[in-house]
Design a protein around this motif. Structure first.
Motif, PDB file in Angstrom:
ATOM      1  N   GLN A   1      11.464  -3.804   9.816  1.00  0.00           N
ATOM      2  CA  GLN A   1      12.560  -4.754   9.963  1.00  0.00           C
ATOM      3  C   GLN A   1      12.764  -5.648   8.744  1.00  0.00           C
ATOM      4  O   GLN A   1      13.609  -6.536   8.756  1.00  0.00           O
ATOM      5  CB  GLN A   1      12.318  -5.639  11.202  1.00  0.00           C
ATOM      6  CG  GLN A   1      12.305  -4.869  12.515  1.00  0.00           C
ATOM      7  CD  GLN A   1      13.640  -4.193  12.780  1.00  0.00           C
ATOM      8  OE1 GLN A   1      14.680  -4.833  12.813  1.00  0.00           O
ATOM      9  NE2 GLN A   1      13.609  -2.879  12.947  1.00  0.00           N
ATOM     10  N   VAL A   2      11.967  -5.432   7.691  1.00  0.00           N
ATOM     11  CA  VAL A   2      12.087  -6.217   6.458  1.00  0.00           C
ATOM     12  C   VAL A   2      12.229  -5.261   5.282  1.00  0.00           C
ATOM     13  O   VAL A   2      11.379  -4.397   5.073  1.00  0.00           O
ATOM     14  CB  VAL A   2      10.859  -7.134   6.246  1.00  0.00           C
ATOM     15  CG1 VAL A   2      11.008  -7.936   4.954  1.00  0.00           C
ATOM     16  CG2 VAL A   2      10.668  -8.074   7.432  1.00  0.00           C
ATOM     17  N   ASP A   3      13.307  -5.411   4.515  1.00  0.00           N
ATOM     18  CA  ASP A   3      13.526  -4.567   3.341  1.00  0.00           C
ATOM     19  C   ASP A   3      12.975  -5.188   2.063  1.00  0.00           C
ATOM     20  O   ASP A   3      12.675  -4.478   1.101  1.00  0.00           O
ATOM     21  CB  ASP A   3      15.026  -4.295   3.155  1.00  0.00           C
ATOM     22  CG  ASP A   3      15.616  -3.545   4.345  1.00  0.00           C
ATOM     23  OD1 ASP A   3      15.075  -2.482   4.699  1.00  0.00           O
ATOM     24  OD2 ASP A   3      16.602  -4.033   4.924  1.00  0.00           O
ATOM     25  N   ALA A   4      12.866  -6.521   2.035  1.00  0.00           N
ATOM     26  CA  ALA A   4      12.358  -7.209   0.846  1.00  0.00           C
ATOM     27  C   ALA A   4      11.945  -8.621   1.228  1.00  0.00           C
ATOM     28  O   ALA A   4      12.478  -9.208   2.179  1.00  0.00           O
ATOM     29  CB  ALA A   4      13.417  -7.258  -0.255  1.00  0.00           C
ATOM     30  N   VAL A   5      11.003  -9.150   0.476  1.00  0.00           N
ATOM     31  CA  VAL A   5      10.609 -10.560   0.594  1.00  0.00           C
ATOM     32  C   VAL A   5      11.004 -11.250  -0.702  1.00  0.00           C
ATOM     33  O   VAL A   5      10.755 -10.718  -1.794  1.00  0.00           O
ATOM     34  CB  VAL A   5       9.090 -10.712   0.827  1.00  0.00           C
ATOM     35  CG1 VAL A   5       8.720 -12.189   0.948  1.00  0.00           C
ATOM     36  CG2 VAL A   5       8.647  -9.933   2.062  1.00  0.00           C
TER      37      VAL A   5
ATOM     38  N   LEU B   1       0.392 -10.204   1.092  1.00  0.00           N
ATOM     39  CA  LEU B   1      -0.561  -9.206   1.563  1.00  0.00           C
ATOM     40  C   LEU B   1       0.081  -8.256   2.569  1.00  0.00           C
ATOM     41  O   LEU B   1      -0.107  -7.036   2.509  1.00  0.00           O
ATOM     42  CB  LEU B   1      -1.771  -9.894   2.193  1.00  0.00           C
ATOM     43  CG  LEU B   1      -2.733 -10.603   1.245  1.00  0.00           C
ATOM     44  CD1 LEU B   1      -3.768 -11.381   2.043  1.00  0.00           C
ATOM     45  CD2 LEU B   1      -3.415  -9.608   0.308  1.00  0.00           C
ATOM     46  N   ALA B   2       0.842  -8.815   3.503  1.00  0.00           N
ATOM     47  CA  ALA B   2       1.513  -7.985   4.500  1.00  0.00           C
ATOM     48  C   ALA B   2       2.544  -7.076   3.843  1.00  0.00           C
ATOM     49  O   ALA B   2       2.699  -5.904   4.221  1.00  0.00           O
ATOM     50  CB  ALA B   2       2.183  -8.870   5.557  1.00  0.00           C
ATOM     51  N   ALA B   3       3.252  -7.611   2.851  1.00  0.00           N
ATOM     52  CA  ALA B   3       4.250  -6.805   2.142  1.00  0.00           C
ATOM     53  C   ALA B   3       3.585  -5.633   1.425  1.00  0.00           C
ATOM     54  O   ALA B   3       4.070  -4.495   1.480  1.00  0.00           O
ATOM     55  CB  ALA B   3       5.021  -7.679   1.156  1.00  0.00           C
ATOM     56  N   ARG B   4       2.465  -5.885   0.754  1.00  0.00           N
ATOM     57  CA  ARG B   4       1.765  -4.815   0.047  1.00  0.00           C
ATOM     58  C   ARG B   4       1.296  -3.735   1.029  1.00  0.00           C
ATOM     59  O   ARG B   4       1.413  -2.533   0.765  1.00  0.00           O
ATOM     60  CB  ARG B   4       0.565  -5.407  -0.713  1.00  0.00           C
ATOM     61  CG  ARG B   4      -0.370  -4.391  -1.351  1.00  0.00           C
ATOM     62  CD  ARG B   4       0.330  -3.478  -2.360  1.00  0.00           C
ATOM     63  NE  ARG B   4       0.889  -4.222  -3.469  1.00  0.00           N
ATOM     64  CZ  ARG B   4       0.226  -4.518  -4.589  1.00  0.00           C
ATOM     65  NH1 ARG B   4      -1.027  -4.119  -4.739  1.00  0.00           N
ATOM     66  NH2 ARG B   4       0.818  -5.193  -5.552  1.00  0.00           N
ATOM     67  N   ASP B   5       0.774  -4.147   2.175  1.00  0.00           N
ATOM     68  CA  ASP B   5       0.251  -3.192   3.138  1.00  0.00           C
ATOM     69  C   ASP B   5       1.346  -2.323   3.750  1.00  0.00           C
ATOM     70  O   ASP B   5       1.078  -1.205   4.196  1.00  0.00           O
ATOM     71  CB  ASP B   5      -0.490  -3.938   4.255  1.00  0.00           C
ATOM     72  CG  ASP B   5      -1.283  -3.003   5.152  1.00  0.00           C
ATOM     73  OD1 ASP B   5      -2.083  -2.200   4.622  1.00  0.00           O
ATOM     74  OD2 ASP B   5      -1.101  -3.058   6.379  1.00  0.00           O
ATOM     75  N   ASN B   6       2.586  -2.845   3.736  1.00  0.00           N
ATOM     76  CA  ASN B   6       3.696  -2.121   4.365  1.00  0.00           C
ATOM     77  C   ASN B   6       4.722  -1.601   3.353  1.00  0.00           C
ATOM     78  O   ASN B   6       5.818  -1.205   3.735  1.00  0.00           O
ATOM     79  CB  ASN B   6       4.379  -3.033   5.386  1.00  0.00           C
ATOM     80  CG  ASN B   6       3.516  -3.280   6.603  1.00  0.00           C
ATOM     81  OD1 ASN B   6       3.426  -2.451   7.496  1.00  0.00           O
ATOM     82  ND2 ASN B   6       2.843  -4.430   6.624  1.00  0.00           N
ATOM     83  N   ASN B   7       4.345  -1.621   2.067  1.00  0.00           N
ATOM     84  CA  ASN B   7       5.223  -1.095   1.004  1.00  0.00           C
ATOM     85  C   ASN B   7       6.588  -1.782   0.981  1.00  0.00           C
ATOM     86  O   ASN B   7       7.618  -1.139   0.764  1.00  0.00           O
ATOM     87  CB  ASN B   7       5.390   0.417   1.141  1.00  0.00           C
ATOM     88  CG  ASN B   7       4.096   1.173   0.975  1.00  0.00           C
ATOM     89  OD1 ASN B   7       3.337   0.925   0.047  1.00  0.00           O
ATOM     90  ND2 ASN B   7       3.819   2.086   1.896  1.00  0.00           N
ATOM     91  N   VAL B   8       6.573  -3.091   1.209  1.00  0.00           N
ATOM     92  CA  VAL B   8       7.787  -3.903   1.131  1.00  0.00           C
ATOM     93  C   VAL B   8       7.767  -4.646  -0.204  1.00  0.00           C
ATOM     94  O   VAL B   8       6.771  -5.311  -0.521  1.00  0.00           O
ATOM     95  CB  VAL B   8       7.865  -4.912   2.293  1.00  0.00           C
ATOM     96  CG1 VAL B   8       9.048  -5.864   2.130  1.00  0.00           C
ATOM     97  CG2 VAL B   8       7.951  -4.173   3.626  1.00  0.00           C
ATOM     98  N   PRO B   9       8.808  -4.569  -1.022  1.00  0.00           N
ATOM     99  CA  PRO B   9       8.802  -5.287  -2.302  1.00  0.00           C
ATOM    100  C   PRO B   9       8.727  -6.788  -2.102  1.00  0.00           C
ATOM    101  O   PRO B   9       9.388  -7.342  -1.216  1.00  0.00           O
ATOM    102  CB  PRO B   9      10.115  -4.855  -2.960  1.00  0.00           C
ATOM    103  CG  PRO B   9      10.962  -4.319  -1.859  1.00  0.00           C
ATOM    104  CD  PRO B   9      10.030  -3.772  -0.831  1.00  0.00           C
TER     105      PRO B   9
ATOM    106  N   GLY C   1       4.520 -10.233   9.291  1.00  0.00           N
ATOM    107  CA  GLY C   1       3.775  -8.985   9.208  1.00  0.00           C
ATOM    108  C   GLY C   1       4.188  -8.013  10.302  1.00  0.00           C
ATOM    109  O   GLY C   1       4.328  -6.803  10.053  1.00  0.00           O
ATOM    110  N   HIS C   2       4.397  -8.515  11.494  1.00  0.00           N
ATOM    111  CA  HIS C   2       4.852  -7.673  12.609  1.00  0.00           C
ATOM    112  C   HIS C   2       6.197  -7.038  12.285  1.00  0.00           C
ATOM    113  O   HIS C   2       6.398  -5.835  12.507  1.00  0.00           O
ATOM    114  CB  HIS C   2       4.951  -8.526  13.878  1.00  0.00           C
ATOM    115  CG  HIS C   2       5.670  -7.875  15.006  1.00  0.00           C
ATOM    116  ND1 HIS C   2       5.100  -6.897  15.791  1.00  0.00           N
ATOM    117  CD2 HIS C   2       6.934  -8.047  15.463  1.00  0.00           C
ATOM    118  CE1 HIS C   2       5.975  -6.502  16.701  1.00  0.00           C
ATOM    119  NE2 HIS C   2       7.101  -7.175  16.525  1.00  0.00           N
ATOM    120  N   LEU C   3       7.127  -7.824  11.753  1.00  0.00           N
ATOM    121  CA  LEU C   3       8.445  -7.293  11.405  1.00  0.00           C
ATOM    122  C   LEU C   3       8.339  -6.220  10.321  1.00  0.00           C
ATOM    123  O   LEU C   3       9.036  -5.205  10.365  1.00  0.00           O
ATOM    124  CB  LEU C   3       9.357  -8.428  10.944  1.00  0.00           C
ATOM    125  CG  LEU C   3       9.780  -9.427  12.021  1.00  0.00           C
ATOM    126  CD1 LEU C   3      10.499 -10.613  11.393  1.00  0.00           C
ATOM    127  CD2 LEU C   3      10.668  -8.766  13.068  1.00  0.00           C
TER     128      LEU C   3
END
Length: 210
Positions: free
Chosen positions: A78-82, A106-114, A71-73
């Protein structure tokens, strides 16, 4: 391209390319610059041991991180996709994967990461609709939480595998092996027949009636 993954879904867990690691291997072999953030995946550390070992053999640049760093990344771009795998997929697109996957979604959704999930048809259970309500979750040995195994670095036992207790004597441990990520948090399902929306209509568009 900076990709975060959780647990092991490569050729050690399946065969040949694996599932979640297959697009990573193909991207790397195609010459794309890719870096993988590898969750350690406590308590069994499949990421820190198996996934990191595989990526090293494939010469894919990677960094092992503690499970709670994802989540921090994401917050810091620092993360383009999961990309993760799944052990069981409901007909509406809920996915059951190693414990901790839901928090990454959840972290991906909050940060608009696919948030992508890679799966073969064999993981789809057409008899189940609501994964949270209907998929039983295995509670594994508490000792996997209260102790950890690793390779001894120094001394007469160097190179051997030892178990070390992490918690105070008498502290209980609880160890659910998996969690369920609802379909609403999944950007796309990646299958051997193509990509699909995480929904019953999306899956049936690829697999018909299963």
């Amino acid at each position: 391209l900076r990709v975060l993954t959780h647990c092991n879904a490569g050729w050690l867990a399946t065969v040949d390319w694996g599932t979640a690691l297959a697009p990573i291997y193909k991207a790397h072999r195609a010459g794309l610059h890719i870096h993988v953030w590898v969750d350690e995946t406590r308590p069994r550390n499949q990421g820190a041991s198996l996934t990191a070992w595989e990526l090293g053999r494939e010469e894919v640049p990677h960094t092992v991180i503690v499970d709670n760093a994802g989540g921090h990344l994401m917050q810091h771009g620092q993360v383009d996709a999961v990309i993760v795998g799944t052990d069981r997929t409901t007909r509406r697109g809920d996915v059951c994967n190693k414990i901790g996957t839901y928090l990454k979604a959840l972290a991906a959704r909050d940060n608009n990461v696919p948030f992508y999930v890679a799966l073969p048809a064999s993981t789809i259970d057409w008899t189940i609709d609501d994964g949270v309500a209907e998929i039983p979750i295995e509670a594994r040995s508490a000792e996997e939480v209260t102790a950890i195994q690793g390779r001894v670095l120094t001394g007469a036992s160097e190179g051997s595998i030892a178990s070390v207790q992490l918690t105070p004597a008498g502290s209980a441990g609880f160890n659910p092996g998996f969690d369920v990520t609802p379909a609403r948090l999944v950007t796309t399902l990646i299958t051997e027949r193509g990509v699909a929306a995480a929904s019953e209509a999306g899956l049936r568009g690829l697999y018909g009636d299963g």
